[in-house]
Design a protein around this motif. Sequence first.
Motif, PDB file in Angstrom:
ATOM      1  N   ARG A 210       0.903  -1.396   0.419  1.00  0.00           N
ATOM      2  CA  ARG A 210      -0.074  -0.372   0.053  1.00  0.00           C
ATOM      3  C   ARG A 210       0.629   1.482  -0.127  1.00  0.00           C
ATOM      4  O   ARG A 210       0.420   2.280  -0.292  1.00  0.00           O
ATOM      5  CB  ARG A 210      -0.428  -0.416   1.468  1.00  0.00           C
ATOM      6  N   GLU A 211       1.894   1.164   0.828  1.00  0.00           N
ATOM      7  CA  GLU A 211       2.895   2.682   1.153  1.00  0.00           C
ATOM      8  C   GLU A 211       3.887   2.793  -0.392  1.00  0.00           C
ATOM      9  O   GLU A 211       3.687   3.994  -0.399  1.00  0.00           O
ATOM     10  CB  GLU A 211       3.713   2.177   2.150  1.00  0.00           C
TER      11      GLU A 211
ATOM     12  N   LEU B  21       1.575  10.901  -3.284  1.00  0.00           N
ATOM     13  CA  LEU B  21       2.104  11.921  -2.515  1.00  0.00           C
ATOM     14  C   LEU B  21       3.042  12.878  -3.716  1.00  0.00           C
ATOM     15  O   LEU B  21       3.169  13.798  -3.367  1.00  0.00           O
ATOM     16  CB  LEU B  21       2.122  11.646  -1.814  1.00  0.00           C
TER      17      LEU B  21
ATOM     18  N   TRP C  38       2.001  20.024  -8.059  1.00  0.00           N
ATOM     19  CA  TRP C  38       1.685  21.129  -6.896  1.00  0.00           C
ATOM     20  C   TRP C  38       2.513  22.229  -7.309  1.00  0.00           C
ATOM     21  O   TRP C  38       2.656  23.162  -7.660  1.00  0.00           O
ATOM     22  CB  TRP C  38       1.456  20.707  -5.630  1.00  0.00           C
TER      23      TRP C  38
ATOM     24  N   PHE D 105      12.656   9.311  -0.510  1.00  0.00           N
ATOM     25  CA  PHE D 105      11.391   9.719  -0.178  1.00  0.00           C
ATOM     26  C   PHE D 105      10.837   8.049  -0.843  1.00  0.00           C
ATOM     27  O   PHE D 105      10.388   6.472   0.215  1.00  0.00           O
ATOM     28  CB  PHE D 105      10.400  10.050   0.005  1.00  0.00           C
TER      29      PHE D 105
ATOM     30  N   MET E 239      12.384   0.822   6.085  1.00  0.00           N
ATOM     31  CA  MET E 239      11.574   2.054   6.448  1.00  0.00           C
ATOM     32  C   MET E 239      12.603   3.114   7.174  1.00  0.00           C
ATOM     33  O   MET E 239      13.094   4.287   6.540  1.00  0.00           O
ATOM     34  CB  MET E 239      10.748   2.091   5.890  1.00  0.00           C
TER      35      MET E 239
ATOM     36  N   LEU F  14       7.311   9.824  14.951  1.00  0.00           N
ATOM     37  CA  LEU F  14       7.541   8.257  13.819  1.00  0.00           C
ATOM     38  C   LEU F  14       7.521   7.360  14.866  1.00  0.00           C
ATOM     39  O   LEU F  14       7.229   6.524  14.583  1.00  0.00           O
ATOM     40  CB  LEU F  14       8.064   9.005  13.661  1.00  0.00           C
TER      41      LEU F  14
ATOM     42  N   PHE G 258      -5.177   3.947   7.340  1.00  0.00           N
ATOM     43  CA  PHE G 258      -4.865   3.156   6.377  1.00  0.00           C
ATOM     44  C   PHE G 258      -4.475   1.677   6.822  1.00  0.00           C
ATOM     45  O   PHE G 258      -3.634   0.891   5.825  1.00  0.00           O
ATOM     46  CB  PHE G 258      -3.160   3.433   5.671  1.00  0.00           C
TER      47      PHE G 258
ATOM     48  N   PRO H 262       4.077   1.492   7.937  1.00  0.00           N
ATOM     49  CA  PRO H 262       4.701   2.618   6.522  1.00  0.00           C
ATOM     50  C   PRO H 262       4.031   3.730   5.823  1.00  0.00           C
ATOM     51  O   PRO H 262       4.851   4.762   5.522  1.00  0.00           O
ATOM     52  CB  PRO H 262       5.252   1.692   5.347  1.00  0.00           C
ATOM     53  N   THR H 263       2.864   3.181   5.778  1.00  0.00           N
ATOM     54  CA  THR H 263       1.892   4.467   5.273  1.00  0.00           C
ATOM     55  C   THR H 263       1.965   5.383   5.792  1.00  0.00           C
ATOM     56  O   THR H 263       2.371   6.898   5.243  1.00  0.00           O
ATOM     57  CB  THR H 263       0.746   4.333   4.481  1.00  0.00           C
TER      58      THR H 263
ATOM     59  N   PHE I  41       3.828   6.358   8.520  1.00  0.00           N
ATOM     60  CA  PHE I  41       5.381   7.368   8.389  1.00  0.00           C
ATOM     61  C   PHE I  41       5.955   7.868   6.972  1.00  0.00           C
ATOM     62  O   PHE I  41       5.753   8.606   7.114  1.00  0.00           O
ATOM     63  CB  PHE I  41       6.229   5.806   8.506  1.00  0.00           C
ATOM     64  N   PHE I  42       5.325   7.161   5.855  1.00  0.00           N
ATOM     65  CA  PHE I  42       5.931   7.910   4.846  1.00  0.00           C
ATOM     66  C   PHE I  42       4.500   9.524   5.182  1.00  0.00           C
ATOM     67  O   PHE I  42       5.739  10.464   4.580  1.00  0.00           O
ATOM     68  CB  PHE I  42       5.294   7.142   3.933  1.00  0.00           C
ATOM     69  N   LEU I  43       3.448   9.600   5.485  1.00  0.00           N
ATOM     70  CA  LEU I  43       2.875  10.548   4.567  1.00  0.00           C
ATOM     71  C   LEU I  43       3.397  11.628   5.874  1.00  0.00           C
ATOM     72  O   LEU I  43       3.677  12.815   4.938  1.00  0.00           O
ATOM     73  CB  LEU I  43       1.369   9.890   5.125  1.00  0.00           C
TER      74      LEU I  43
ATOM     75  N   SER J  82       5.752  12.451   7.647  1.00  0.00           N
ATOM     76  CA  SER J  82       7.159  12.377   7.193  1.00  0.00           C
ATOM     77  C   SER J  82       7.205  13.379   6.562  1.00  0.00           C
ATOM     78  O   SER J  82       8.243  14.219   6.671  1.00  0.00           O
ATOM     79  CB  SER J  82       8.866  11.397   7.201  1.00  0.00           C
ATOM     80  N   VAL J  83       6.954  13.009   5.309  1.00  0.00           N
ATOM     81  CA  VAL J  83       6.999  13.658   3.659  1.00  0.00           C
ATOM     82  C   VAL J  83       6.471  15.310   4.029  1.00  0.00           C
ATOM     83  O   VAL J  83       6.626  16.178   3.535  1.00  0.00           O
ATOM     84  CB  VAL J  83       5.971  13.290   3.182  1.00  0.00           C
ATOM     85  N   VAL J  84       4.710  14.599   4.201  1.00  0.00           N
ATOM     86  CA  VAL J  84       4.520  16.932   4.910  1.00  0.00           C
ATOM     87  C   VAL J  84       4.725  17.576   5.628  1.00  0.00           C
ATOM     88  O   VAL J  84       4.727  18.968   6.162  1.00  0.00           O
ATOM     89  CB  VAL J  84       2.813  16.117   5.424  1.00  0.00           C
TER      90      VAL J  84
ATOM     91  N   LEU K 293       8.171  17.245   6.473  1.00  0.00           N
ATOM     92  CA  LEU K 293       9.173  17.341   6.246  1.00  0.00           C
ATOM     93  C   LEU K 293       9.086  18.907   5.069  1.00  0.00           C
ATOM     94  O   LEU K 293      10.144  20.373   5.504  1.00  0.00           O
ATOM     95  CB  LEU K 293      10.106  16.824   5.325  1.00  0.00           C
ATOM     96  N   PHE K 294       7.640  18.612   3.927  1.00  0.00           N
ATOM     97  CA  PHE K 294       7.976  19.893   3.290  1.00  0.00           C
ATOM     98  C   PHE K 294       7.633  20.757   3.391  1.00  0.00           C
ATOM     99  O   PHE K 294       7.944  22.177   4.047  1.00  0.00           O
ATOM    100  CB  PHE K 294       7.549  19.704   1.792  1.00  0.00           C
TER     101      PHE K 294
ATOM    102  N   GLY L 155      -0.283  29.037  -1.941  1.00  0.00           N
ATOM    103  CA  GLY L 155       0.302  26.881  -1.555  1.00  0.00           C
ATOM    104  C   GLY L 155       1.231  26.684  -0.588  1.00  0.00           C
ATOM    105  O   GLY L 155       0.926  26.082   0.107  1.00  0.00           O
ATOM    106  N   LEU L 156       2.311  27.816  -0.738  1.00  0.00           N
ATOM    107  CA  LEU L 156       3.249  27.420   0.455  1.00  0.00           C
ATOM    108  C   LEU L 156       3.084  27.868   1.616  1.00  0.00           C
ATOM    109  O   LEU L 156       3.501  27.773   2.836  1.00  0.00           O
ATOM    110  CB  LEU L 156       4.607  28.145  -0.134  1.00  0.00           C
TER     111      LEU L 156
ATOM    112  N   LEU M 264       0.918  24.951   3.575  1.00  0.00           N
ATOM    113  CA  LEU M 264       2.278  24.612   3.816  1.00  0.00           C
ATOM    114  C   LEU M 264       2.331  24.547   4.937  1.00  0.00           C
ATOM    115  O   LEU M 264       3.004  23.659   6.125  1.00  0.00           O
ATOM    116  CB  LEU M 264       2.803  23.446   2.135  1.00  0.00           C
TER     117      LEU M 264
END
Lengths: 272, 248
Positions: free
Chosen positions: A15-16, A23, A30, A60, A183, B61, B159, B163-164, B166-168, B170-172, B174-175, B188-189, B192
């Motif tokens: 799923r990831e 994303l 974007w 990532f 991960m 996390l 979800f 891992p999903t 964690f990924f979501l 951390s990315v959001v 981080l940005f 937009g920025l 964010l």
Amino acid sequence: MDTLRAEWKKCILFREVYVALGLAAAITLWQGLPNIGRPEDFWINLYNFNFNVAPVLILFLQAAGLSRLFCGEAAGRTAPLLRTSRLGLSRAFWDKLALGLSYAAVTSLLPGLLVFCLGALSCGGVPAAPEGIGGISRIPGWEGMGELTQWGWEMLFSLLGGLCGAGLVLLVSALARRPVSAMMGAALCLALPAALRVGAVLFLSRFPISDGLVILLDRVYRLCGWGWSGILTYELLEKGSGALWMPALYCLSLLAAELALTWLAWKRRGRR
Amino acid sequence: MMRELRRLWSGLLVWLILAGTVGLNGVLAFYQRRYGPESYWGVMGQFWDKLGLAAVAAAVLTACLPLTACDRICRTEELVLTARLGRRHLFVSRMAACALGTVLFVLALSVGNFLCGKVVADGLPVPPGWGSLYLGRTLLAGAGGALLALAACGLCERFRSLPTAFFLVSVVLLFSALTADLKGEPLGLYVLANGFFAKLIRGRALTGWGSYSPPWGMEWLVWGPWHVGLTALCLYGAVRRRKERNQW
């Protein structure tokens, strides 16, 4: 071929991978959408994207998509099944490797290509660069090149950096027992050189420290430039003498070393 | 809930993150005291800007998310679901433990940073008003950390994949953290940078939302409910998913 298909079928259930790709595509769009229909910003946007956003997305994507590849069986308790299969662990390794490297190659090029295609479609083709754009690309010392050639070199190092990052994720995945550990470990290892570089710069800029410490931090800074993030942000190229094959050879050597260690870790797991 | 809280704090990684962050900040404080004592307490007050934010994100996390998903990882989910308090009660306890654990983590970090700063300061007086500002930032960071923990755990449950989530997250994050230092960026920025917990944990709200501070100065009325709403949305998704699977 059957084992490769089986690995592929396993991989598309992760799923990831879908979340990561979704994303990454969303962030890419974007970043790309505000510059639609502005041919004067086409190249600047492209080079800035490849330098600022693409490295993070590429690393990532590797950490998210590949961390389950070599430890999925250990986590799913199906390792004994794999071990007793007709083709054995060795064949599974090569199939997993082929799948992992293919995924890495595609995802390394995906963000850059997506922004390029989006911009080219909106501008009705690849626009000519405006005057004075030379040197916007971070590829050092090659300002005399055409814009498309510079972008091609950027994409080549995105590919090499992505493959090296994938090699590290595969290695951590072969060492770890659980996908989450893989991960987290891979993300930490991939981010460490960039974090150390930022830390060293901040430290050097803030304090008038002694010469010995300055030399030490400078070496740390330079060493971290050879890391995975350094390849993707072309820090690696700044150290070279301009010969293109040397950084590329370094990347391939790094990848070979990572894959050799992955093989050893996989064999060790098989002996348990 | 206390049992879940104990489980959260029983991991070595949480203590390592706590000690590592305080230690690293101690080294920075030492150099700041030596080379720039005039801005020493100002720098110590900016602890949440970088190190604190990174530590809280790492704790959420690596500690909160595994606690939420531990039954699935250990393959005891079916067994736990058959227990008397293994459904809604356990879920609510875990969420509360994650939020409370993150607040405690933030408080421990804050106290550690202050004590470390006091020791390294070597008699340098604390400027007037510094304490209340630092306390305000700490409370904001605690609130931001708790909301982030709840949202991350809600996503993990929604979800059904660690891992999903964690990924979501951390990315959001981080940005969001990286974007906050940019200036003059489009809407937009702006969203964010402000809308995904990073500035809340950084404690920036007390002094305006940094370079993005809009002229009307009513940020609280917008971003406060926004963060609460975002967290509620994640939790609602998790609860709905559990109801769909008859786990509520």
